[in-house]
Scaffold this active site. Sequence first.
Site, PDB file in Angstrom:
ATOM      1  N   GLY A  75     -23.084   4.852  -2.363  1.00 15.57           N
ATOM      2  CA  GLY A  75     -22.197   5.341  -3.247  1.00 15.57           C
ATOM      3  C   GLY A  75     -22.149   4.472  -4.496  1.00 15.57           C
TER       4      GLY A  75
ATOM      5  N   LYS B   7       0.907  -1.211  -0.020  1.00 17.47           N
ATOM      6  CA  LYS B   7       0.044  -0.108  -0.122  1.00 17.47           C
ATOM      7  C   LYS B   7       0.796   1.341  -0.188  1.00 17.47           C
ATOM      8  CE  LYS B   7      -4.545   0.659   0.690  1.00 17.47           C
ATOM      9  NZ  LYS B   7      -5.851  -0.154   0.170  1.00 17.47           N
TER      10      LYS B   7
HETATM   11  P1  NAD Z   1     -18.059   6.160  -2.351  1.00 14.88           P
HETATM   12  O1  NAD Z   1     -17.389   7.175  -1.607  1.00 14.88           O
HETATM   13  O2  NAD Z   1     -18.579   6.189  -3.668  1.00 14.88           O
HETATM   14  O3  NAD Z   1     -19.586   5.515  -1.186  1.00 14.88           O
HETATM   15  C1  NAD Z   1     -19.673   5.739  -0.015  1.00 14.88           C
HETATM   16  C2  NAD Z   1     -20.917   6.221   0.351  1.00 14.88           C
HETATM   17  O4  NAD Z   1     -21.184   6.168   1.854  1.00 14.88           O
HETATM   18  C3  NAD Z   1     -21.010   7.565  -0.035  1.00 14.88           C
HETATM   19  O5  NAD Z   1     -22.308   7.770  -0.769  1.00 14.88           O
HETATM   20  C4  NAD Z   1     -21.511   8.351   1.211  1.00 14.88           C
HETATM   21  O6  NAD Z   1     -22.228   9.555   1.421  1.00 14.88           O
HETATM   22  C5  NAD Z   1     -21.869   7.539   2.268  1.00 14.88           C
HETATM   23  N1  NAD Z   1     -21.849   7.411   3.636  1.00 14.88           N
HETATM   24  C6  NAD Z   1     -20.805   8.166   4.491  1.00 14.88           C
HETATM   25  N2  NAD Z   1     -20.718   7.760   5.719  1.00 14.88           N
HETATM   26  C7  NAD Z   1     -22.037   7.351   5.816  1.00 14.88           C
HETATM   27  C8  NAD Z   1     -22.549   7.220   6.852  1.00 14.88           C
HETATM   28  N3  NAD Z   1     -22.376   7.379   8.169  1.00 14.88           N
HETATM   29  N4  NAD Z   1     -23.926   6.585   6.813  1.00 14.88           N
HETATM   30  C9  NAD Z   1     -24.299   6.232   5.618  1.00 14.88           C
HETATM   31  N5  NAD Z   1     -23.766   6.458   4.615  1.00 14.88           N
HETATM   32  C10 NAD Z   1     -22.579   7.038   4.635  1.00 14.88           C
HETATM   33  O7  NAD Z   1     -17.216   4.648  -1.964  1.00 14.88           O
HETATM   34  P2  NAD Z   1     -17.260   3.113  -2.813  1.00 14.88           P
HETATM   35  O8  NAD Z   1     -16.231   3.177  -3.582  1.00 14.88           O
HETATM   36  O9  NAD Z   1     -18.690   2.945  -3.027  1.00 14.88           O
HETATM   37  O10 NAD Z   1     -16.862   2.219  -1.445  1.00 14.88           O
HETATM   38  C11 NAD Z   1     -17.714   2.082  -0.207  1.00 14.88           C
HETATM   39  C12 NAD Z   1     -16.906   1.344   0.587  1.00 14.88           C
HETATM   40  O11 NAD Z   1     -16.533  -0.011   0.063  1.00 14.88           O
HETATM   41  C13 NAD Z   1     -15.756   1.724   1.212  1.00 14.88           C
HETATM   42  O12 NAD Z   1     -15.346   1.347   2.641  1.00 14.88           O
HETATM   43  C14 NAD Z   1     -14.515   1.229   0.458  1.00 14.88           C
HETATM   44  O13 NAD Z   1     -13.410   1.184   0.927  1.00 14.88           O
HETATM   45  C15 NAD Z   1     -15.120  -0.099   0.181  1.00 14.88           C
HETATM   46  N6  NAD Z   1     -14.585  -1.044  -1.183  1.00 14.88           N
HETATM   47  C16 NAD Z   1     -15.263  -0.330  -2.352  1.00 14.88           C
HETATM   48  C17 NAD Z   1     -14.628  -0.919  -3.335  1.00 14.88           C
HETATM   49  C18 NAD Z   1     -15.224  -0.621  -4.750  1.00 14.88           C
HETATM   50  O14 NAD Z   1     -14.984  -1.263  -5.508  1.00 14.88           O
HETATM   51  N7  NAD Z   1     -15.617   0.607  -4.821  1.00 14.88           N
HETATM   52  C19 NAD Z   1     -13.994  -2.114  -3.419  1.00 14.88           C
HETATM   53  C20 NAD Z   1     -13.521  -2.761  -1.931  1.00 14.88           C
HETATM   54  C21 NAD Z   1     -13.886  -1.995  -0.820  1.00 14.88           C
END
Ligand code: NAD
Length: 371
Positions: free
Chosen positions: A185, A83
Amino acid sequence: MNGGAVFGGMDAGGHEQVIYCHNPDIGLRAIVAIHDTTLGPALGGLRMWPYDDEGAALTDVLRLSRGMTYKNALAGLEHGGGKAVIIGDPAVDRTEARMRCFGRFLDTLGGRYITAEDVGMTAADMEYILQETPWVTGTHEYRGGSGDPSPFTAQGAVAGIRACLRERFGHDRIGDAGYAVQGAGHVGTELIKRLRDHDARVFVCDVDPARVQHAVDEYGCVPVDSDGLFDTGAEVFVPCALGGVINPTTLPRLRCDIVAGAANNQLSTTDEGDELDRLGIVYAPDYAINAGGVMNVSLEMQGYSAERAHAMAERIEDTMTAIFARARRDGIPTWLAADRLAEARIAERATLRSTAPGTPAGAMQVPSGRH
Ligand code: NAD
C-alpha cells in the site's frame, strides 16, 4: 462496557482524560482519549470505525492513545499521547458536517490534543476539521500541512532496517539481504522503492492483485501469495499491512532473521515478542521503526520543514541501536527494551517539569500560519 468502566479503564492504562463528543442532530459520536501530556500536548490520529458498541470504541481509544505516548516519547517528540475515534462507517458516515462538528469539539480542548489522519480518514477530512480548529495535522501542503506521511515512514523504516542488519549480521548493506514485504500500500510501496534502490531482492504479497502487479512492473519485485510469503528465504520479513501478523499461527512459519516493517501492532501479544527473542529473530519494535510519519506531522505545529522531517526519520537508526543495546544490557526482548526507553524519557521529563518553570505541558500556542 458500562459507564463505571470508564474510570476503571483510565486507571488501568494511566490515562489523564477522556472526552465524549456527542451531537445527535448531526449523528456524531466520538471519544477523545488523552493518555499522558508529560512531554507536551497529546498527538495522535483520528480513526473512524463501525464499532459494535461504545464500549468497544472506548477500549480501542484507550489502547491506541496509550500507544501514542510510547511512540511519541521514543521518537523524541515534544508530544504526549492521545487518540480519537468516531463511531461510524467511513464509507457512509464521513460527512463534512460530522468532521466539522468534531473539529468544534476538538477546539474546546485548546490544543491539549492534536489530531491527525488515521484509519478511515483522508486528508480532505483533516481539511474540514481545519475549518473549525488549528489543532489538526496532516492537511494538504498548500494549507501549510505536510501531505502524505508514507515516504517519511518508509525512510525511517529503512534507517531502522540498517540497525537491524548490523545487529544480526554485523553489516548494514541493505542490498545484501532479501526482503519479504507484506502489503504494497502507501508505505509498503515507498519502502519497496527504497529497497530496490539498493538492488535488494524483494518479494511482495498483497491481497490486492493490482498492488502486487504495480510492485512487479514498476520495481521488479517477485510476487508471492500469502502462503508463499513465509517460504521466500528472505532474511527480513517486512510487515506493512495489518496488525497481529506475528501470532501463534505465523510464528512457527517464520524462517527469517529479522522482522522489521511499518505495520502497527505487529505482535498479537507480547508473548510473541518474547518468542521472537527466544528464537533469535531480531524484532524491530513497530512503534519505534514506523515513527517517521508521526515525526513528519509533528513538525506542522512548529512550521513545517521536509528537510527536518527527513533528518528526524534518519534518527530512527540510532533509536533502534539504543533499543538493541538496552535489550542486551537488561537481557530482555526488544519490545520491552523499547517500552523501558520510552518510560525513562517520560520519567526524566516529569522530574524536569517539577524543578524548572516553562510552558505547562498540555498547553500550546496556536501554531503560526493557522487561523
Ligand atoms: P494502506 O492501506 O495504503 O496499505 C495496506 C496494504 O496492505 C493494502 O495494499 C492492502 O491491500 C494490504 N493488505 C491488507 N491485508 C493484507 C494481507 N492480509 N496480506 C497482504 N496484504 C494485505 O496502508 P498504509 O498507510 O500503507 O499502512 C500500512 C501499515 O503501516 C498499517 O498497519 C499502518 O497502520 C502502518 N503505518 C503506516 C504509516 C504511514 O505513514 N502510512 C505510518 C505508521 C504506521
